[in-house]
Scaffold this motif. Structure first.
Motif, PDB file in Angstrom:
ATOM      1  N   MET A  23     -28.881   0.294  16.221  1.00  0.00           N
ATOM      2  CA  MET A  23     -29.569   0.888  14.897  1.00  0.00           C
ATOM      3  C   MET A  23     -29.577  -0.799  14.187  1.00  0.00           C
ATOM      4  SD  MET A  23     -28.074   4.301  13.755  1.00  0.00           S
ATOM      5  CE  MET A  23     -26.343   4.063  13.786  1.00  0.00           C
ATOM      6  N   LEU A  26     -32.779  -2.583  15.232  1.00  0.00           N
ATOM      7  CA  LEU A  26     -33.712  -1.662  14.803  1.00  0.00           C
ATOM      8  C   LEU A  26     -34.127  -2.096  13.335  1.00  0.00           C
ATOM      9  CD1 LEU A  26     -33.582   1.696  16.492  1.00  0.00           C
ATOM     10  CD2 LEU A  26     -34.662  -0.197  17.506  1.00  0.00           C
ATOM     11  N   ARG A  27     -32.843  -2.158  12.516  1.00  0.00           N
ATOM     12  CA  ARG A  27     -33.228  -2.312  11.171  1.00  0.00           C
ATOM     13  C   ARG A  27     -33.565  -3.852  10.988  1.00  0.00           C
ATOM     14  NH1 ARG A  27     -30.325  -0.109   6.825  1.00  0.00           N
ATOM     15  NH2 ARG A  27     -30.786   1.824   7.808  1.00  0.00           N
ATOM     16  N   GLU A  30     -37.271  -4.600  11.881  1.00  0.00           N
ATOM     17  CA  GLU A  30     -38.221  -3.965  10.926  1.00  0.00           C
ATOM     18  C   GLU A  30     -38.195  -4.579   9.520  1.00  0.00           C
ATOM     19  OE1 GLU A  30     -40.205  -2.081  12.463  1.00  0.00           O
ATOM     20  OE2 GLU A  30     -39.962   0.017  12.246  1.00  0.00           O
ATOM     21  N   TYR A  49     -39.496   1.856  10.075  1.00  0.00           N
ATOM     22  CA  TYR A  49     -38.692   2.834  10.684  1.00  0.00           C
ATOM     23  C   TYR A  49     -37.361   2.677   9.756  1.00  0.00           C
ATOM     24  CZ  TYR A  49     -37.364   6.603  14.216  1.00  0.00           C
ATOM     25  OH  TYR A  49     -36.977   7.444  14.731  1.00  0.00           O
ATOM     26  N   ILE A  50     -37.202   1.986   8.885  1.00  0.00           N
ATOM     27  CA  ILE A  50     -35.990   1.675   8.099  1.00  0.00           C
ATOM     28  C   ILE A  50     -35.540   3.129   7.326  1.00  0.00           C
ATOM     29  CG2 ILE A  50     -35.105   0.539   6.183  1.00  0.00           C
ATOM     30  CD1 ILE A  50     -36.999  -1.705   6.862  1.00  0.00           C
ATOM     31  N   GLN A  52     -34.517   5.595   9.254  1.00  0.00           N
ATOM     32  CA  GLN A  52     -34.463   6.663  10.445  1.00  0.00           C
ATOM     33  C   GLN A  52     -33.741   6.419  11.688  1.00  0.00           C
ATOM     34  OE1 GLN A  52     -38.902   8.003   8.820  1.00  0.00           O
ATOM     35  NE2 GLN A  52     -38.426   8.267  10.935  1.00  0.00           N
ATOM     36  N   GLU A  53     -33.101   4.939  11.610  1.00  0.00           N
ATOM     37  CA  GLU A  53     -32.509   4.757  12.996  1.00  0.00           C
ATOM     38  C   GLU A  53     -31.574   5.650  13.950  1.00  0.00           C
ATOM     39  OE1 GLU A  53     -33.160   1.185  10.187  1.00  0.00           O
ATOM     40  OE2 GLU A  53     -32.290   3.310  10.013  1.00  0.00           O
ATOM     41  N   ALA A  56     -33.263   7.481  16.610  1.00  0.00           N
ATOM     42  CA  ALA A  56     -33.593   6.653  17.983  1.00  0.00           C
ATOM     43  C   ALA A  56     -32.226   6.476  18.688  1.00  0.00           C
ATOM     44  CB  ALA A  56     -34.225   5.272  17.306  1.00  0.00           C
ATOM     45  N   ALA A  77     -39.352   1.220  16.420  1.00  0.00           N
ATOM     46  CA  ALA A  77     -37.911   1.467  16.727  1.00  0.00           C
ATOM     47  C   ALA A  77     -37.608   2.214  17.822  1.00  0.00           C
ATOM     48  CB  ALA A  77     -37.147   2.003  15.562  1.00  0.00           C
ATOM     49  N   ALA A  81     -35.827   0.851  21.266  1.00  0.00           N
ATOM     50  CA  ALA A  81     -34.724   1.749  21.815  1.00  0.00           C
ATOM     51  C   ALA A  81     -34.785   2.188  23.262  1.00  0.00           C
ATOM     52  CB  ALA A  81     -34.455   2.860  21.051  1.00  0.00           C
ATOM     53  N   CYS A 218     -25.779  10.100  13.717  1.00  0.00           N
ATOM     54  CA  CYS A 218     -26.140   9.882  15.237  1.00  0.00           C
ATOM     55  C   CYS A 218     -25.548  11.014  15.966  1.00  0.00           C
ATOM     56  CB  CYS A 218     -25.649   8.503  15.685  1.00  0.00           C
ATOM     57  SG  CYS A 218     -26.364   7.152  14.773  1.00  0.00           S
TER      58      CYS A 218
END
Length: 336
Positions: A23, A26-27, A30, A49-50, A52-53, A56, A77, A81, A218
């Motif tokens: 995550m 991904l953050r 982005e 996608y910040i 919503q991680e 994923a 993201a 993933a 999660c």
């Protein structure tokens, strides 16, 4: 037929550390993409996608590598993933030849057959029918793979959803339809688009199992998707899963998001999935401050390296212009 999923399973230290690192990557990816877009290094459309991680992360821990993902244009993201490298993803944003779509797809059209990531689709709702098609292929070939088909709350209003739901149930296709409900279709709230505010209820007309999940957790995402995946793998057909989430940024980089209040955004940030997972790790003493800092530094370096890779990569050559484009050659054009 709907169930509401809450986190119940006790997950391991390894799972929490995996979620945190994924995550965070991904953050940071982005955030960097947004920064580079402002510098005009990245052109065209760009949807981040910040926030919503957790979706994923939970989707990855609930599936196996041979399962397939397909999504809409907010795809960076999920692509990372699923295993596409940050290098290949950033190069694609730059339009470089080393990108995951050879620099021809850009932000909205990430793709990797090898990693089981089938897009990135710019046409709203198009991936819903295609996702069912992928599931039919897996069923036809006799695999036990499942397809996770992601779409937004706006796409839930498209006619293709109903046609696809009917066929998927009729043929018991191994597909999980996942509505990432971030509350706004571009700038229009769910309340302004439909009398049915609980999107999972759309499954009832087809007697399709459905679920509603807290997309900021999660654990909850894993729980709900694990159950749907198990059902599909056993040959019992599709599930509609509504995952309630939130994007911190606008619909795209050109959206100032003035249709919602700062208070609303801050309320969701208090439930930030990265912070929640980190607190769980710290509470259970699964990692020292030094080990957490090492993960942070690793992610920072990976993002910096992917930008360097994109900057130094070549542009596509001229002879690539018409490659990978379908052309009908059997019937020449008739000119009056």
């Amino acid at each position: 037929m709907a169930t509401k999923t809450e986190a119940k399973t006790k997950f391991t230290k390894e799972t929490y550390l995996y979620w945190y690192e994924l995550m965070l990557l991904l953050r940071r990816f982005e955030e960097k993409a947004g920064q580079l877009y402002g510098m005009q290094k990245i052109r065209g459309f760009c949807h981040l996608y910040i926030g919503q991680e957790a979706i994923a992360a939970g989707a990855m821990s609930a599936t196996k590598p041979s399962d397939k993902f397909i999504t809409a244009y907010r795809d960076h993201a999920l692509a990372i993933a699923k295993g596409i490298t940050a290098d290949a993803c950033m190069a694609e944003l730059y339009g470089k030849a080393t990108g995951c779509s050879k620099g021809k797809g850009g932000s909205m059209h990430f793709f990797s057959k090898e990693k089981g990531f089938f897009g990135g689709h710019g046409i709203v709702g198009a991936q819903i029918g295609t996702g069912a098609g992928l599931a039919f292929a897996e069923q036809y070939q006799g695999t036990d793979n499942v397809v996770l088909c992601f779409f937004g709350d706006g796409a839930a209003r498209q006619g293709i959803l109903h046609e696809t739901f009917n066929m998927a149930m009729l043929w018991k296709l191994p597909v999980i339809f996942i509505c990432e409900n971030n509350m706004y279709a571009m700038g229009t709230s769910v309340e302004r688009t439909s009398n049915v505010l609980d999107i999972y209820k759309l499954a009832e007309a087809y007697e399709m199992p459905s679920d509603t999940i807290d997309g900021m957790s999660c654990e909850a995402v894993h729980e709900g998707l694990d159950r749907a995946v198990k059902r599909a793998r056993e040959g019992n057909g599709p599930t509609l899963v509504e995952i309630k989430t939130y994007r911190y940024r606008g619909h795209s980089m050109s959206d100032p998001a003035k249709y919602r209040t700062k208070e609303e955004v801050e309320e969701y940030k208090e439930k930030d999935p990265i912070n929640v997972v980190l607190k769980t790790i710290q509470k259970n003493k699964w990692a020292t401050d030094a080990e957490i800092e090492a993960i942070n530094e690793k992610v920072k370096n990976e993002v910096e390296e992917c930008v360097k890779f994109a900057e130094e990569s070549p542009w596509p050559s001229d002879d690539e212009l018409l490659k990978d484009v379908y052309m009908q050659q059997d019937y020449p054009f008739i000119v009056d």
